[in-house]
Design a protein around this motif. Structure first.
Motif, PDB file in Angstrom:
ATOM      1  N   THR A 159      30.366  38.644  34.968  1.00 32.81           N
ATOM      2  CA  THR A 159      29.009  38.699  34.430  1.00 32.81           C
ATOM      3  C   THR A 159      27.990  38.784  35.563  1.00 32.81           C
ATOM      4  N   TYR A 160      28.215  38.042  36.645  1.00 33.62           N
ATOM      5  CA  TYR A 160      27.305  38.067  37.797  1.00 33.62           C
ATOM      6  C   TYR A 160      27.240  39.479  38.397  1.00 33.62           C
ATOM      7  N   ILE A 161      28.383  40.104  38.586  1.00 35.01           N
ATOM      8  CA  ILE A 161      28.430  41.439  39.185  1.00 35.01           C
ATOM      9  C   ILE A 161      27.729  42.459  38.287  1.00 35.01           C
ATOM     10  N   ILE A 162      27.920  42.321  36.978  1.00 35.69           N
ATOM     11  CA  ILE A 162      27.285  43.267  36.047  1.00 35.69           C
ATOM     12  C   ILE A 162      25.768  43.114  36.070  1.00 35.69           C
ATOM     13  N   GLU A 163      25.269  41.886  36.023  1.00 39.62           N
ATOM     14  CA  GLU A 163      23.826  41.659  35.882  1.00 39.62           C
ATOM     15  C   GLU A 163      23.082  41.660  37.217  1.00 39.62           C
ATOM     16  N   GLU A 164      23.719  41.200  38.281  1.00 42.93           N
ATOM     17  CA  GLU A 164      23.030  41.080  39.571  1.00 42.93           C
ATOM     18  C   GLU A 164      23.339  42.216  40.534  1.00 42.93           C
ATOM     19  N   ARG A 165      24.470  42.867  40.366  1.00 43.21           N
ATOM     20  CA  ARG A 165      24.861  43.926  41.308  1.00 43.21           C
ATOM     21  C   ARG A 165      25.012  45.285  40.629  1.00 43.21           C
ATOM     22  N   GLY A 166      24.683  45.359  39.355  1.00 44.61           N
ATOM     23  CA  GLY A 166      24.710  46.639  38.661  1.00 44.61           C
ATOM     24  C   GLY A 166      26.089  47.178  38.372  1.00 44.61           C
ATOM     25  N   GLY A 167      27.071  46.311  38.221  1.00 46.91           N
ATOM     26  CA  GLY A 167      28.418  46.755  37.908  1.00 46.91           C
ATOM     27  C   GLY A 167      28.537  47.219  36.456  1.00 46.91           C
ATOM     28  N   GLY A 168      29.502  48.075  36.183  1.00 47.13           N
ATOM     29  CA  GLY A 168      29.716  48.584  34.833  1.00 47.13           C
ATOM     30  C   GLY A 168      30.818  47.820  34.126  1.00 47.13           C
ATOM     31  N   PRO A 169      31.316  48.369  33.007  1.00 46.79           N
ATOM     32  CA  PRO A 169      32.388  47.708  32.245  1.00 46.79           C
ATOM     33  C   PRO A 169      33.651  47.458  33.068  1.00 46.79           C
ATOM     34  N   SER A 170      33.883  48.303  34.083  1.00 49.30           N
ATOM     35  CA  SER A 170      35.074  48.137  34.917  1.00 49.30           C
ATOM     36  C   SER A 170      34.956  46.972  35.892  1.00 49.30           C
ATOM     37  N   ALA A 171      33.829  46.274  35.866  1.00 51.66           N
ATOM     38  CA  ALA A 171      33.672  45.112  36.755  1.00 51.66           C
ATOM     39  C   ALA A 171      34.714  44.035  36.455  1.00 51.66           C
ATOM     40  N   GLY A 172      35.323  44.103  35.277  1.00 55.26           N
ATOM     41  CA  GLY A 172      36.372  43.143  34.935  1.00 55.26           C
ATOM     42  C   GLY A 172      37.532  43.173  35.908  1.00 55.26           C
ATOM     43  N   TYR A 173      37.717  44.315  36.585  1.00 58.24           N
ATOM     44  CA  TYR A 173      38.812  44.398  37.549  1.00 58.24           C
ATOM     45  C   TYR A 173      38.562  43.535  38.783  1.00 58.24           C
ATOM     46  N   ILE A 174      37.300  43.180  39.033  1.00 59.64           N
ATOM     47  CA  ILE A 174      36.990  42.297  40.164  1.00 59.64           C
ATOM     48  C   ILE A 174      37.637  40.939  39.945  1.00 59.64           C
ATOM     49  N   SER A 175      37.690  40.513  38.694  1.00 60.73           N
ATOM     50  CA  SER A 175      38.358  39.264  38.376  1.00 60.73           C
ATOM     51  C   SER A 175      39.835  39.336  38.757  1.00 60.73           C
ATOM     52  N   SER A 176      40.464  40.486  38.499  1.00 59.79           N
ATOM     53  CA  SER A 176      41.863  40.671  38.893  1.00 59.79           C
ATOM     54  C   SER A 176      42.016  40.638  40.407  1.00 59.79           C
ATOM     55  N   GLY A 177      41.018  41.161  41.117  1.00 55.29           N
ATOM     56  CA  GLY A 177      41.062  41.116  42.576  1.00 55.29           C
ATOM     57  C   GLY A 177      41.069  39.688  43.085  1.00 55.29           C
ATOM     58  N   PHE A 178      40.274  38.824  42.451  1.00 56.50           N
ATOM     59  CA  PHE A 178      40.239  37.421  42.846  1.00 56.50           C
ATOM     60  C   PHE A 178      41.587  36.755  42.592  1.00 56.50           C
ATOM     61  N   TRP A 179      42.108  36.920  41.374  1.00 56.36           N
ATOM     62  CA  TRP A 179      43.369  36.263  41.031  1.00 56.36           C
ATOM     63  C   TRP A 179      44.545  36.851  41.804  1.00 56.36           C
ATOM     64  N   GLY A 180      44.482  38.156  42.086  1.00 57.40           N
ATOM     65  CA  GLY A 180      45.529  38.766  42.895  1.00 57.40           C
ATOM     66  C   GLY A 180      45.537  38.197  44.306  1.00 57.40           C
ATOM     67  N   GLY A 181      44.344  38.033  44.874  1.00 56.83           N
ATOM     68  CA  GLY A 181      44.242  37.418  46.191  1.00 56.83           C
ATOM     69  C   GLY A 181      44.793  36.002  46.185  1.00 56.83           C
ATOM     70  N   LEU A 182      44.519  35.270  45.119  1.00 58.28           N
ATOM     71  CA  LEU A 182      45.004  33.901  44.992  1.00 58.28           C
ATOM     72  C   LEU A 182      46.533  33.859  44.968  1.00 58.28           C
ATOM     73  N   ALA A 183      47.140  34.780  44.223  1.00 57.54           N
ATOM     74  CA  ALA A 183      48.611  34.831  44.131  1.00 57.54           C
ATOM     75  C   ALA A 183      49.230  35.167  45.480  1.00 57.54           C
ATOM     76  N   VAL A 184      48.673  36.156  46.171  1.00 55.88           N
ATOM     77  CA  VAL A 184      49.213  36.561  47.473  1.00 55.88           C
ATOM     78  C   VAL A 184      49.037  35.443  48.493  1.00 55.88           C
ATOM     79  N   GLY A 185      47.883  34.777  48.467  1.00 56.48           N
ATOM     80  CA  GLY A 185      47.612  33.713  49.428  1.00 56.48           C
ATOM     81  C   GLY A 185      48.597  32.568  49.341  1.00 56.48           C
ATOM     82  N   ARG A 186      49.069  32.274  48.151  1.00 55.45           N
ATOM     83  CA  ARG A 186      49.991  31.151  47.973  1.00 55.45           C
ATOM     84  C   ARG A 186      51.349  31.406  48.608  1.00 55.45           C
ATOM     85  N   ILE A 187      51.695  32.658  48.835  1.00 57.05           N
ATOM     86  CA  ILE A 187      52.949  32.990  49.511  1.00 57.05           C
ATOM     87  C   ILE A 187      52.684  33.375  50.970  1.00 57.05           C
TER      88      ILE A 187
END
Length: 458
Positions: free
Chosen positions: A301-329
């Motif tokens: 929601t922050y990226i959409i409203e503050e940075r002008g992201g579109g509907p595909s901004a939902g993939y940024i959430s996957s980037g965060f969780w993907g980074g979290l998964a990789v970091g744990r290993i």
């Protein structure tokens, strides 16, 4: 282990005595003669017998390792589902607001109700740990999730939709507690990292699917996907753990079930409630889990409203969780090199710096990359906290204690996103970044209060 050798005319009998019972192996004289290095001397015969016994022991150990791998894989699949659940709401929040016509504060009630469910689940786990076998309570918890997802998939009226998150909260609180307690009993830092990397993998995959459903008329059918995953968890847990107790499961893989409490006049709940370290770790994980779910949930929601992201901004959430998964290993070697207790301070300093960059640098791409790196650096926090709990807490209180710590920690996934939503409703979504920075500083402060020494309690 003791070994006795008896020579008889028909065969050589080996008897292996160990903590798991007595195993007998028989070798015919002809077989002994064919073994390398054999001669008519009794010394060589004893040597051959010992070699055969060693081979049999190695075979048993390999079988135990295989069974342990199967059990860990089953728990990792359950952790995948928990991560999937936690990351689902991020891409769906804008659609839920649109469908039900609610604002930030009202939609945040989802998190409040889920928090109640997590707390109930933590208390239920502490009470039922010694009353319901480990394998059975895992399946019962997953059955509750089936009920919750089935109702959510129908997109019911908003009050009922919100209540279902309490049902799922109870189920997840129990499942998280039992899984963490079991892996902590294995006393293996790598396995704990793998378990929580599975959580991160589920959280990575979920937004990819939820983003697609958020753009469909039948957006709530996303929860049918969650329901199907839950059914697979039920089947796998039933086949692997067979409704056995935790001690039986540990013996099944050749592990010592561990010490028992000598205090018969006090329940496990009363005992661990009196340990300061339990509550400090619970507070630390409450803020940690709340912060990670707030980033995964509200950052879209922050990226959409503050940075002008579109509907595909939902993939940024996957980037965060993907980074979290990789970091744990990927950061396991860093944790070992620096030390698990000290490395938290390094990660905290770096994540705070990255979060400030997201706050003050108005770049869509730069912000998306920084979010992924925040996830990468925050990944090890949770498994490190669980490993530390396994080190300092009494063994007989481990499952109940970790259950409480994990359950209260999971409540953070509801409390902090709700507070973030309330602030966004009052001050705008831009208030998200200073809120996250304050929470990250608070995490570092709480970690400094966690005891380093073993807690003794009879």
């Amino acid at each position: 282990m003791s070994t006795t050798v008896t020579e008889t005319s028909p065969a050589i009998e080996l008897t292996q005595l160990d903590s798991k019972g007595q195993s007998t192996y028989r070798l015919s004289p002809q077989t002994a003669e064919r073994l390398p290095g054999n001669s008519s001397g009794s010394t060589h015969t004893v040597s051959i017998v010992e070699d055969a016994l060693q081979q049999a022991t190695e075979g048993t150990q390999k079988e135990f390792q295989r069974k342990e791998l199967v059990q860990l894989s089953a728990l990792c699949w359950g952790a995948f589902l928990i991560g999937w659940n936690d990351a689902t709401l991020g891409p769906l929040i804008p659609r839920i607001q649109e469908v039900y016509g609610v604002g930030f504060t009202v939609v945040s009630m989802i998190f409040v109700v889920a928090c109640i469910g997590f707390c109930v689940g933590a208390l239920a786990n502490a009470y039922f740990t010694d009353r319901i076998p480990f394998g059975k309570i895992l399946v019962l918890a997953s059955c509750l999730q089936v009920i919750g997802y089935a109702i959510q998939s129908a997109a019911p009226p908003f009050p009922l939709f919100v209540i279902t998150f309490a049902i799922n909260g109870v189920a997840l609180g129990i499942h998280i507690a039992q899984s963490n307690g079991y892996v902590a009993a294995l006393n293996d830092h790598t396995k704990m990292g793998v378990l929580h990397a599975s959580y991160g993998t589920g959280a990575f995959c979920s937004p990819l699917v939820a983003t697609q459903f958020a753009q469909l008329d039948r957006w709530s059918f996303h929860f049918l996907t969650s329901l199907g995953l839950t059914l697979s968890v039920i089947v796998i847990d039933t086949l692997v753990f067979k409704f056995m107790s935790q001690d039986d499961c540990l013996v099944h893989i050749g592990r010592d079930p561990g010490e028992k409490s000598t205090n018969e006049n006090s329940s496990n709940v009363n005992q661990f409630m009196g340990i300061k370290a339990v509550h400090v770790l619970a507070a630390f994980l409450l803020i940690y889990v709340g912060t990670e779910v707030t980033i995964g949930g509200w950052m879209v929601t922050y990226i959409i409203e503050e940075r002008g992201g579109g509907p595909s901004a939902g993939y940024i959430s996957s980037g965060f969780w993907g980074g979290l998964a990789v970091g744990r290993i990927a950061l396991l070697w860093v944790n070992k090199k620096i030390g698990e207790h000290r490395v938290i301070y390094l990660y905290s300093l770096l994540t705070i710096g990255l979060q400030i960059i997201i706050w003050f640098v108005p770049s869509l791409i730069g912000g998306a990359l920084a979010v992924s790196f925040v996830g990468f650096l925050m990944g090890p926090y949770y498994p490190i906290a669980m490993n530390h709990a396994g080190k300092i807490l009494p063994r007989w209180l481990l499952t109940a204690s970790i259950g409480w710590i994990a359950g209260i920690g999971q409540a953070g996934s509801a409390i902090l996103p709700f507070v973030s939503g309330a602030f966004a409703s009052r001050f705008g979504i831009g208030s998200l970044q200073p809120f996250l920075v304050v929470m990250m500083v608070g995490m570092a402060g709480l970690w400094a209060l966690v005891p380093k020494q073993v807690v003794r309690r009879d």
